[in-house]
Design an enzyme around this catalytic site. Structure first.
Site, mmCIF file in Angstrom:
data_model
loop_
_atom_site.group_PDB
_atom_site.id
_atom_site.type_symbol
_atom_site.label_atom_id
_atom_site.label_comp_id
_atom_site.label_asym_id
_atom_site.label_seq_id
_atom_site.Cartn_x
_atom_site.Cartn_y
_atom_site.Cartn_z
ATOM 1 N N LYS A 552 0.876 -1.178 0.000
ATOM 2 C CA LYS A 552 0.000 0.000 0.000
ATOM 3 C C LYS A 552 0.905 1.218 0.000
ATOM 4 O O LYS A 552 2.117 1.089 0.183
ATOM 5 C CB LYS A 552 -0.912 0.007 1.233
ATOM 6 C CG LYS A 552 -0.150 -0.234 2.556
ATOM 7 C CD LYS A 552 -1.065 -0.327 3.759
ATOM 8 C CE LYS A 552 -1.823 -1.621 3.872
ATOM 9 N NZ LYS A 552 -3.257 -1.511 3.673
ATOM 10 N N ARG A 553 0.345 2.411 -0.196
ATOM 11 C CA ARG A 553 1.174 3.607 -0.116
ATOM 12 C C ARG A 553 1.887 3.671 1.239
ATOM 13 O O ARG A 553 1.377 3.188 2.251
ATOM 14 C CB ARG A 553 0.308 4.860 -0.313
ATOM 15 C CG ARG A 553 -0.067 5.110 -1.760
ATOM 16 C CD ARG A 553 1.142 5.326 -2.641
ATOM 17 N NE ARG A 553 1.732 6.631 -2.427
ATOM 18 C CZ ARG A 553 1.708 7.635 -3.281
ATOM 19 N NH1 ARG A 553 1.140 7.485 -4.462
ATOM 20 N NH2 ARG A 553 2.279 8.778 -2.994
ATOM 21 N N THR A 660 -8.934 -1.192 0.400
ATOM 22 C CA THR A 660 -9.430 -2.188 -0.552
ATOM 23 C C THR A 660 -8.397 -3.300 -0.732
ATOM 24 O O THR A 660 -8.758 -4.410 -1.127
ATOM 25 C CB THR A 660 -9.742 -1.557 -1.929
ATOM 26 O OG1 THR A 660 -8.621 -0.780 -2.340
ATOM 27 C CG2 THR A 660 -10.990 -0.689 -1.853
#
Ligand SMILES: *Cc1c(COP(=O)(O)O)cnc(C)c1O
Length: 817
Positions: A552-553, A660
């Site tokens: 993820k970021r 998500t």
């Protein structure tokens, strides 16, 4: 020809079309073409089908007379299209065969496609999943975005530091799936001034822009799953037009026009690389207005060309704003209706407030957009007037509701008072929309309770929840063909269009035979990832190890540094505790940091340094590996996710709106270790407490701890394992001869006050990991839990999210073709 009618696919004519493109489009021959050219020619040959279907869908009278959703988003993180489109077109096998006969392996050709990375992370990926689900269920849709010349930067590591390089996602030959639509180009204005004039006794206003640019649309096909319906994802490219700003030259704005000259060609040059963080740059506001203005004009053109009156706009079009980035579309529609179509204010406002709906994606204060009033005044003078008037009328409502309560007016006002007056885009959105939604149950509750409580009192039916979702076509059928085949073998082939059917495999969760099959698919996926890592990073991995994944970021609230502390604790125990035993483990990271986010980059550096040491330390004896995969993007997610055993979803409670990635990983049979945050709460509800590892403070615990005065030192001194782990960052364990090079993370957690409560959750996180380690030793028990994750997360199909929007917000019907 209808490509989805598979029996009508004519292999020979398709092969001829590919050859035709090799010669006519790419000026090469069957003998000399490179794999890249074969991929391009194949893509062009396939795009011929989708372009025809796109045009047919567009001119379908039933669709023109139905209500459509217009999804406005500054980001669409679509990922590679070719493989996914082949699945939707129902042509994967046939095309594989056709290419094989011409001497090419389809899987290899698909690797030639560069990801279109026109988004930062979750928000942009959500927009892409939503387009897929609208098309799959045939809800009339147009996606509107920007055609950035450069997408999200490419990431590499140089001496363990993140390096950014531009992402020219379209190679020089162009992207095979896109079609230019020059007949739909428009002119978009900026700067200038507002003229007041009399029109038969009525005072009217018109904006005279100081400069204009051209918006050129490129359509990407969004192919309905196993249907002929193709909706456009329309991406606007900014082009300079000459003469540059005739109006300005004539009316004295000469210098302003000259100044703007520099910006004009640059508007869609590059995607801003910030995720959940806004910085008020002029060019960014220009992107936002350019996107909104081009999209609104296109929506009105379609509406009018279909023969409908402007006043009936809300009956045919709804406009969903993906976060506040396209907010300026609201005053833009007001302006066009009033200044160009001579609507009264009340008529225009009635149309607007039945047309727009807004999705809130975050509560993080640094991510809530505000734009300086003086900047909007200069760039969009007519819009600023309209915003003032919207606010004026809105504050009358506030005064009527809370007479004499000045604090309420100040809090709710669209204009934030102060030395630099700012426009609060979220407030403008709530006032101008008929529906506002959060993206997971918990998040939507916090929107009501903490972000917009007064708006909720004022407009009690306006706030909604729509829990996010992911498309099962890309995130299971396409990325995990082994598991897909196993599922189809058990429950038939309809699940990609009806994900709740996955419940049908729950009854095999304790079936030893099925468990073996399921785990051997997982093993093969782990091998595929291990091979990728070996080939691309030169690290050898053991597929018997637990594959523990955080992708993820890079953001403090997502707490990659909590994961780092866990790794340090394992390393410490392996070296210092002779009784310590653990199942071999590989911890994977993949994450880009915003180029200006200093601490995020320090965390990447530290993780890379730790990986270097841990992976080669003979005392670790291959029990622990750390792999930071560079350049996180959709296509690498598609390799990592099917191979994951453990899914790290460890944000501070209350900070992750939904997530998500958590859904993609659970669907592919990874067990979640997570906090009670975002959609983790709902994943737990679906899979059951036995099949997820929840740890850490909940939202109220976080609030209570902050209220009582959180002091990270207390935890540091009270927990010896935490102290030993943290102290490893101070010495030269990972940076030989250079002590303290990793101390940025330490400092943020200790002197910096640990704003995301990493230390407070450490002990609980370590225990949850210990429980997972224990469970992994019982492979049958683990398999059961993994199978139940796949079986029970059907709710998180984005098909369900879109049905929620359709039924509760948009109120429109599908049109089957
Ligand atoms: C799904 C996805 C994300 C979002 O991940 P979260 O864990 O929800 O933050 C970001 N980037 C890519 C490439 C993705 O596929």
């Amino acid at each position: 020809m209808k490509p989805t009618q598979q029996n009508q696919f004519d292999k020979t004519s398709f092969q001829n079309s590919v050859k035709q493109h090799l010669s006519a489009t790419y000026a090469t021959t069957v003998e000399h073409a490179s794999p890249q050219q074969w991929y391009l020619a194949m893509g062009r040959a396939l795009a011929e089908f989708t372009t025809l279907d796109l045009l047919e869908t567009e001119s379908d009278k039933r669709i023109q007379n139905a209500k459509s959703v217009n999804y406005l988003s500054l980001e669409f993180l679509i990922g590679r299209l070719t493989g996914n489109n082949l699945i939707s077109m129902g042509l994967y096998q046939q095309v594989a065969q056709a290419m094989e006969e011409m001497g090419h392996n389809l899987t290899d050709l698909l690797e030639e496609e560069r990801d279109p990375s026109l988004g930062n992370g979750g928000l942009g990926r959500l927009a892409a999943c939503f387009m897929d689900s609208c098309a799959a269920q045939e809800f009339p849709t147009v996606g509107y975005g920007l055609h950035y010349e450069y997408g999200l930067f490419k990431q590499s590591f140089q001496d363990c530091h993140q390096k950014e390089a531009p992402d020219a996602w379209r190679c020089v030959e162009g992207y095979p799936w896109e079609v230019a639509r020059p007949e739909l180009a428009q002119e978009i204005g900026f700067y200038g001034h507002v003229e007041v004039y009399q029109d038969e006794g009525v005072e009217r206003r018109r904006w005279v822009p100081g400069m204009t640019v051209q918006s050129m649309p490129w359509d990407l096909p969004i192919v309905g799953y196993e249907s002929d319906t193709v909706y456009p994802l329309r991406l606007w490219e900014c082009r300079a037009i000459a003469p540059f700003s005739l109006a300005s030259f004539n009316n004295g704005d000469y210098f302003e026009a000259q100044h703007s000259l520099i910006d004009a060609g640059n508007i869609t040059k590059v995607l801003y690389p910030n995720d959940n963080h806004e910085k008020g740059k002029t060019l960014r506001l220009m992107q936002q207005y350019f996107h909104s203005a081009a999209s609104i004009r296109d929506i009105l053109r379609r509406h009018i060309q279909s023969g409908h009156s402007l006043a009936s706009l809300p009956d045919y079009e709804t406009i969903q704003l993906n976060d506040t980035h396209p907010t300026i579309a609201i005053p833009e529609l007001m302006r066009i209706l009033m200044d160009e179509h001579l609507f009264t204010w009340d008529e225009a406002w009635a149309v607007c407030t039945k047309t727009f709906a807004y999705t809130n994606h975050t509560l993080l204060p640094e991510a809530l957009e505000t734009w300086s009033e003086s900047l909007i005044q200069r760039l969009l003078p007519r819009h600023m007037e309209i915003i003032y008037h919207i606010n004026h009328l809105f504050l009358q409502e506030v005064r009527a509701k809370w007479p004499g309560d000045v604090a309420k007016q100040q809090k709710l006002s669209i204009i934030q008072e102060g030395f630099h007056r700012m426009v609060r885009m979220a407030n403008l959105c709530v006032v101008g929309s008929y529906a506002v939604n959060g993206v997971a149950a918990l998040h939507s509750e916090l929107v009501k309770r903490d972000l917009f409580p007064e708006f909720h009192e004022l407009y009690p039916t306006r706030l909604h929840n729509v829990t996010n979702g992911i498309t099962p076509r890309r995130w299971l059928k396409y990325c995990n063909p082994g598991l897909s085949a196993l599922i189809t073998d058990k429950i038939g082939s309809e699940w990609p269009a009806d994900l709740d059917q996955l419940q049908g495999i729950a009854k095999f969760a304790e079936d030893g035979q099925f468990q073996k099959q399921y785990m051997s698919v997982k093993k093969a996926n782990k091998q595929r990832l291990a091979d990728w890592v070996q080939d691309n990073m030169g690290i050898a991995l053991n597929t018997d190890a637990i594959f523990d994944v955080q992708i993820k970021r890079l953001h403090e609230y997502k707490r990659q540094h909590l994961n780092m502390l866990h790794i340090l604790s394992l390393y410490y125990r392996l070296l210092n505790d002779p009784d310590f035993d653990m199942v071999p483990r590989v911890v994977f990271f993949a994450a880009k940091a915003a180029p200006g986010y200093h601490l995020a980059k320090e965390i990447i550096y530290a993780l890379n340094k730790i990986a270097e040491k841990v992976n080669s330390d003979p005392r670790v004896n291959d029990k622990l590996k750390v792999v930071f995969i560079p350049d996180y993007r959709v296509s690498i997610a598609e390799i990592i996710i099917p191979a994951a055993d453990v899914s790290e979803q460890i944000s501070t409670a209350g900070k992750e709106a939904s997530g998500t990635g958590n859904m993609k990983l659970a669907l592919n049979g990874a067990l979640t270790i997570g906090t009670m945050d975002g959609a983790n709460v709902e994943i737990r509800e679906e899979v059951g407490d036995d099949n997820i590892y929840i740890f850490g403070l909940e939202v109220d615990g976080v609030e209570a701890l902050r209220a009582q005065g959180y002091n990270p030192y207390d935890y540091y001194h009270a927990d010896p394992l935490l102290k030993s782990s943290l102290d490893l960052l101070l010495g030269d364990e990972f940076t030989p001869g250079e002590p303290g090079k990793l101390r940025a993370t330490f400092d943020s957690l200790i002197d910096g006050g640990d704003p995301y409560l990493v230390l407070a959750d450490f002990a609980s996180y370590v225990s949850a990991h210990e429980a997972m380690d224990e469970q992994y030793r019982d492979q049958a028990g683990w398999a059961k839990k993994a199978i139940l994750n796949t079986a029970l997360v059907g709710k998180f199909s984005s098909d369900r999210s879109i049905r929620d929007y359709v039924n509760n917000i948009w109120k429109l019907e599908s049109v089957t073709r």
